[in-house]
Design a protein around this motif. Structure first.
Motif, PDB file in Angstrom:
ATOM      1  N   LEU A  18       0.858  -1.181   0.000  1.00 36.08           N
ATOM      2  CA  LEU A  18       0.000   0.000   0.000  1.00 36.08           C
ATOM      3  C   LEU A  18       0.892   1.227   0.000  1.00 36.08           C
ATOM      4  CD1 LEU A  18      -2.886  -0.499   2.622  1.00 36.08           C
ATOM      5  CD2 LEU A  18      -3.140  -0.158   0.157  1.00 36.08           C
ATOM      6  N   ARG A  19       0.369   2.314  -0.520  1.00 39.15           N
ATOM      7  CA  ARG A  19       1.078   3.589  -0.469  1.00 39.15           C
ATOM      8  C   ARG A  19       0.173   4.611   0.205  1.00 39.15           C
ATOM      9  NH1 ARG A  19       2.451   8.099  -4.871  1.00 39.15           N
ATOM     10  NH2 ARG A  19       4.608   8.570  -4.341  1.00 39.15           N
ATOM     11  N   VAL A  20       0.668   5.216   1.277  1.00 34.11           N
ATOM     12  CA  VAL A  20      -0.078   6.276   1.934  1.00 34.11           C
ATOM     13  C   VAL A  20       0.574   7.617   1.619  1.00 34.11           C
ATOM     14  CG1 VAL A  20      -1.097   4.902   3.775  1.00 34.11           C
ATOM     15  CG2 VAL A  20       1.199   5.826   4.068  1.00 34.11           C
ATOM     16  N   SER A  21      -0.258   8.635   1.538  1.00 34.60           N
ATOM     17  CA  SER A  21       0.212   9.971   1.183  1.00 34.60           C
ATOM     18  C   SER A  21      -0.267  10.980   2.216  1.00 34.60           C
ATOM     19  CB  SER A  21      -0.314  10.370  -0.195  1.00 34.60           C
ATOM     20  OG  SER A  21       0.065   9.443  -1.181  1.00 34.60           O
ATOM     21  N   CYS A  22       0.449  12.083   2.294  1.00 31.90           N
ATOM     22  CA  CYS A  22       0.088  13.168   3.204  1.00 31.90           C
ATOM     23  C   CYS A  22       0.365  14.478   2.496  1.00 31.90           C
ATOM     24  CB  CYS A  22       0.898  13.063   4.483  1.00 31.90           C
ATOM     25  SG  CYS A  22       0.704  14.469   5.618  1.00 31.90           S
ATOM     26  N   THR A  23      -0.652  15.306   2.412  1.00 34.44           N
ATOM     27  CA  THR A  23      -0.498  16.609   1.760  1.00 34.44           C
ATOM     28  C   THR A  23      -0.595  17.699   2.804  1.00 34.44           C
ATOM     29  OG1 THR A  23      -1.472  15.777  -0.276  1.00 34.44           O
ATOM     30  CG2 THR A  23      -1.395  18.156   0.008  1.00 34.44           C
ATOM     31  N   MET A  81       4.621   7.203   1.854  1.00 31.38           N
ATOM     32  CA  MET A  81       5.246   6.008   2.424  1.00 31.38           C
ATOM     33  C   MET A  81       4.753   4.791   1.652  1.00 31.38           C
ATOM     34  SD  MET A  81       5.797   4.845   6.338  1.00 31.38           S
ATOM     35  CE  MET A  81       4.081   4.551   6.761  1.00 31.38           C
ATOM     36  N   GLU A  82       5.696   4.123   1.038  1.00 30.39           N
ATOM     37  CA  GLU A  82       5.417   2.879   0.340  1.00 30.39           C
ATOM     38  C   GLU A  82       5.589   1.757   1.345  1.00 30.39           C
ATOM     39  OE1 GLU A  82       4.653   2.938  -2.995  1.00 30.39           O
ATOM     40  OE2 GLU A  82       4.221   0.789  -2.942  1.00 30.39           O
ATOM     41  N   MET A  83       4.546   0.957   1.514  1.00 21.74           N
ATOM     42  CA  MET A  83       4.578  -0.125   2.490  1.00 21.74           C
ATOM     43  C   MET A  83       4.496  -1.452   1.753  1.00 21.74           C
ATOM     44  SD  MET A  83       2.113   1.507   5.433  1.00 21.74           S
ATOM     45  CE  MET A  83       0.669   1.554   4.387  1.00 21.74           C
ATOM     46  N   ASN A  84       5.544  -2.243   1.864  1.00 20.34           N
ATOM     47  CA  ASN A  84       5.639  -3.517   1.163  1.00 20.34           C
ATOM     48  C   ASN A  84       5.695  -4.671   2.163  1.00 20.34           C
ATOM     49  OD1 ASN A  84       5.935  -2.238  -1.498  1.00 20.34           O
ATOM     50  ND2 ASN A  84       7.942  -1.608  -0.734  1.00 20.34           N
ATOM     51  N   SER A  85       5.444  -5.859   1.663  1.00 21.78           N
ATOM     52  CA  SER A  85       5.494  -7.069   2.498  1.00 21.78           C
ATOM     53  C   SER A  85       4.721  -6.858   3.796  1.00 21.78           C
ATOM     54  CB  SER A  85       6.949  -7.448   2.802  1.00 21.78           C
ATOM     55  OG  SER A  85       7.671  -7.663   1.605  1.00 21.78           O
ATOM     56  N   LEU A  86       3.523  -6.343   3.659  1.00 19.55           N
ATOM     57  CA  LEU A  86       2.730  -5.992   4.834  1.00 19.55           C
ATOM     58  C   LEU A  86       2.369  -7.221   5.655  1.00 19.55           C
ATOM     59  CD1 LEU A  86       0.596  -3.218   3.217  1.00 19.55           C
ATOM     60  CD2 LEU A  86       1.944  -2.945   5.305  1.00 19.55           C
ATOM     61  N   TRP A 115      -0.388  17.455  13.111  1.00 20.25           N
ATOM     62  CA  TRP A 115      -0.813  16.069  12.892  1.00 20.25           C
ATOM     63  C   TRP A 115      -1.990  16.010  11.936  1.00 20.25           C
ATOM     64  CZ3 TRP A 115       1.574  11.804  15.058  1.00 20.25           C
ATOM     65  CH2 TRP A 115       2.525  12.060  16.058  1.00 20.25           C
ATOM     66  N   GLY A 116      -2.029  14.940  11.139  1.00 20.25           N
ATOM     67  CA  GLY A 116      -3.198  14.681  10.326  1.00 20.25           C
ATOM     68  C   GLY A 116      -4.236  13.908  11.117  1.00 20.25           C
ATOM     69  N   GLN A 117      -5.363  13.610  10.462  1.00 17.15           N
ATOM     70  CA  GLN A 117      -6.459  12.910  11.124  1.00 17.15           C
ATOM     71  C   GLN A 117      -6.271  11.398  11.117  1.00 17.15           C
ATOM     72  OE1 GLN A 117      -9.098  14.397  12.808  1.00 17.15           O
ATOM     73  NE2 GLN A 117      -7.688  16.100  12.540  1.00 17.15           N
ATOM     74  N   GLY A 118      -5.372  10.911  10.281  1.00 14.62           N
ATOM     75  CA  GLY A 118      -5.089   9.479  10.250  1.00 14.62           C
ATOM     76  C   GLY A 118      -5.817   8.755   9.133  1.00 14.62           C
ATOM     77  N   THR A 119      -5.229   7.663   8.695  1.00 14.94           N
ATOM     78  CA  THR A 119      -5.846   6.807   7.690  1.00 14.94           C
ATOM     79  C   THR A 119      -5.672   5.350   8.120  1.00 14.94           C
ATOM     80  OG1 THR A 119      -5.942   6.275   5.313  1.00 14.94           O
ATOM     81  CG2 THR A 119      -3.760   6.705   6.227  1.00 14.94           C
ATOM     82  N   GLN A 120      -6.744   4.571   8.008  1.00 16.18           N
ATOM     83  CA  GLN A 120      -6.719   3.190   8.489  1.00 16.18           C
ATOM     84  C   GLN A 120      -6.044   2.271   7.482  1.00 16.18           C
ATOM     85  OE1 GLN A 120      -8.023   1.773  11.497  1.00 16.18           O
ATOM     86  NE2 GLN A 120      -6.925  -0.041  10.752  1.00 16.18           N
ATOM     87  N   VAL A 121      -5.129   1.465   7.985  1.00 17.76           N
ATOM     88  CA  VAL A 121      -4.501   0.408   7.186  1.00 17.76           C
ATOM     89  C   VAL A 121      -4.794  -0.912   7.881  1.00 17.76           C
ATOM     90  CG1 VAL A 121      -2.327  -0.606   6.407  1.00 17.76           C
ATOM     91  CG2 VAL A 121      -2.686   1.872   6.264  1.00 17.76           C
ATOM     92  N   THR A 122      -5.428  -1.823   7.160  1.00 19.10           N
ATOM     93  CA  THR A 122      -5.770  -3.123   7.714  1.00 19.10           C
ATOM     94  C   THR A 122      -5.146  -4.211   6.858  1.00 19.10           C
ATOM     95  OG1 THR A 122      -7.869  -2.272   8.563  1.00 19.10           O
ATOM     96  CG2 THR A 122      -7.636  -4.665   8.402  1.00 19.10           C
ATOM     97  N   VAL A 123      -4.376  -5.082   7.495  1.00 17.27           N
ATOM     98  CA  VAL A 123      -3.709  -6.171   6.790  1.00 17.27           C
ATOM     99  C   VAL A 123      -4.320  -7.481   7.261  1.00 17.27           C
ATOM    100  CG1 VAL A 123      -1.517  -7.244   6.200  1.00 17.27           C
ATOM    101  CG2 VAL A 123      -1.611  -4.796   6.714  1.00 17.27           C
ATOM    102  N   SER A 124      -4.937  -8.209   6.355  1.00 20.76           N
ATOM    103  CA  SER A 124      -5.579  -9.473   6.711  1.00 20.76           C
ATOM    104  C   SER A 124      -4.599 -10.631   6.519  1.00 20.76           C
ATOM    105  CB  SER A 124      -6.819  -9.684   5.860  1.00 20.76           C
ATOM    106  OG  SER A 124      -6.471  -9.785   4.494  1.00 20.76           O
ATOM    107  N   SER A 125      -4.776 -11.632   7.352  1.00 22.59           N
ATOM    108  CA  SER A 125      -3.863 -12.786   7.292  1.00 22.59           C
ATOM    109  C   SER A 125      -4.376 -13.853   6.335  1.00 22.59           C
ATOM    110  CB  SER A 125      -3.691 -13.381   8.679  1.00 22.59           C
ATOM    111  OG  SER A 125      -4.942 -13.744   9.211  1.00 22.59           O
TER     112      SER A 125
END
Length: 125
Positions: A18-23, A81-86, A115-125
């Motif tokens: 996933l890639r998260v961004s912040c402006t 932020m590029e997030m790999n092998s989550l 601070w930003g408000q946040g973004t949810q990242v969910t990784v399922s198994s």
């Protein structure tokens, strides 16, 4: 007034990316640092990665080193932020933070000015 807005979170399977961004709006940062923190369910906010605005040096938590990559655009208004092998343990709300006066010794501390408000990242198994 500085505002930070995250985007790019979502649901992904373990091993995915996933890639998260912040402006940032309200000012252009020329010093200090920007960072990503995360807060897993039921746990405290923790440092993930940071980048010095001058020079672009990067810093990572041991838990994400080699898997996540933090970067910024040349206009210095956006953070990525590029997030790999989550992994399932990466599941958290991810927050963008900025501080024009952040010094290196404090770069991992959750005491940034903006601070930003946040973004949810969910990784399922």
């Amino acid at each position: 007034q500085v505002q930070l807005a995250e985007s790019g979170g979502g649901l992904v399977q373990a091993g995915g990316s996933l890639r998260v961004s912040c402006t940032a709006s309200g000012r252009t940062f020329r010093s200090g640092a920007m960072a990503w923190f995360r807060q897993p369910p039921g746990k405290e906010r923790e440092f993930v990665a940071a980048i010095k605005w001058s020079g672009g040096s990067t810093y990572y938590a041991d838990s994400v080193k080699g898997r996540f990559i933090i970067s910024r655009d040349n206009a210095k208004t956006s953070l990525f932020m590029e997030m790999n092998s989550l992994k399932p343990e990466d599941t958290a709300v991810y927050y963008c933070a900025a501080d024009p006066a952040r010094i290196l010794s404090a770069i991992r501390l959750p005491t940034y000015t903006y601070w930003g408000q946040g973004t949810q990242v969910t990784v399922s198994s």
